[in-house]
Scaffold this active site. Structure first.
Site, PDB file in Angstrom:
ATOM      1  N   THR A  43       0.829  -1.212   0.000  1.00 25.23           N
ATOM      2  CA  THR A  43       0.000   0.000   0.000  1.00 25.23           C
ATOM      3  C   THR A  43       0.861   1.260   0.000  1.00 25.23           C
ATOM      4  OG1 THR A  43      -1.694  -1.241   1.173  1.00 25.23           O
ATOM      5  CG2 THR A  43      -1.961   1.141   1.127  1.00 25.23           C
ATOM      6  N   CYS A  44       1.953   1.242   0.733  1.00 27.66           N
ATOM      7  CA  CYS A  44       2.855   2.403   0.767  1.00 27.66           C
ATOM      8  C   CYS A  44       3.496   2.626  -0.603  1.00 27.66           C
ATOM      9  CB  CYS A  44       3.922   2.219   1.839  1.00 27.66           C
ATOM     10  SG  CYS A  44       3.233   2.179   3.510  1.00 27.66           S
TER      11      CYS A  44
END
Length: 150
Positions: A43-44
């Protein structure tokens, strides 16, 4: 957590190249600081790449970008190099900056409670005043969230 109307806290830490970056560098500029839990996680990576892909639009809107997590300089360097981000990533292993912004909070995942960085984006004007806090960051459209109210 830092709120709209609050001043940009003074901070100093190392970027992905081991260079000292401090808040003074951004005086007189519009600044976006995005906090992310961990370098190179799915997600990052989506969030950081979305900001990178839309960097020219963010620049046209006058923004400088800065990503911050609690990762080491080495981890930030690997993340930065792999995706050739056009902005600095700050290694805040001491959590000094993370604590100043109030993004070290209790989190819950799969029924487990733990402390960690809450994905949050802060926008500051040229005077160093926080004009917006995005608490519900959508990684795939992070740049659009920043630009939509600009």
């Amino acid at each position: 957590m830092l709120k709209v109307g609050d001043a940009l806290p003074n901070f100093e830490s190392l970027n992905q190249d081991g260079e000292t970056i401090n808040s003074e560098k951004f005086k007189g500029q519009k600044l976006v600081i995005f906090f992310y839990p961990q370098a190179s996680t799915p997600t990052c990576t989506v969030e950081a790449c979305n900001l990178s892909d839309n960097y020219s639009e963010l620049e046209k809107a006058g923004f400088q970008l800065l990503g911050i997590s609690g990762d080491s300089v080495k981890k930030q360097k690997n993340f930065h190099s792999k995706f050739a981000f056009p902005y600095d990533l700050i290694a805040d292993e001491s959590r000094d900056i993370i604590e100043k912004f109030g993004v070290w909070q209790e989190k819950k995942t799969f029924g487990k409670t733990y402390m960690g960085i809450v994905r949050t984006t802060f926008i500051f004007n040229e005077k160093g005043t926080c004009t917006r806090v995005i608490e519900k960051v959508t990684s795939k459209t992070a740049a659009q969230q920043i630009l939509e109210e600009n």
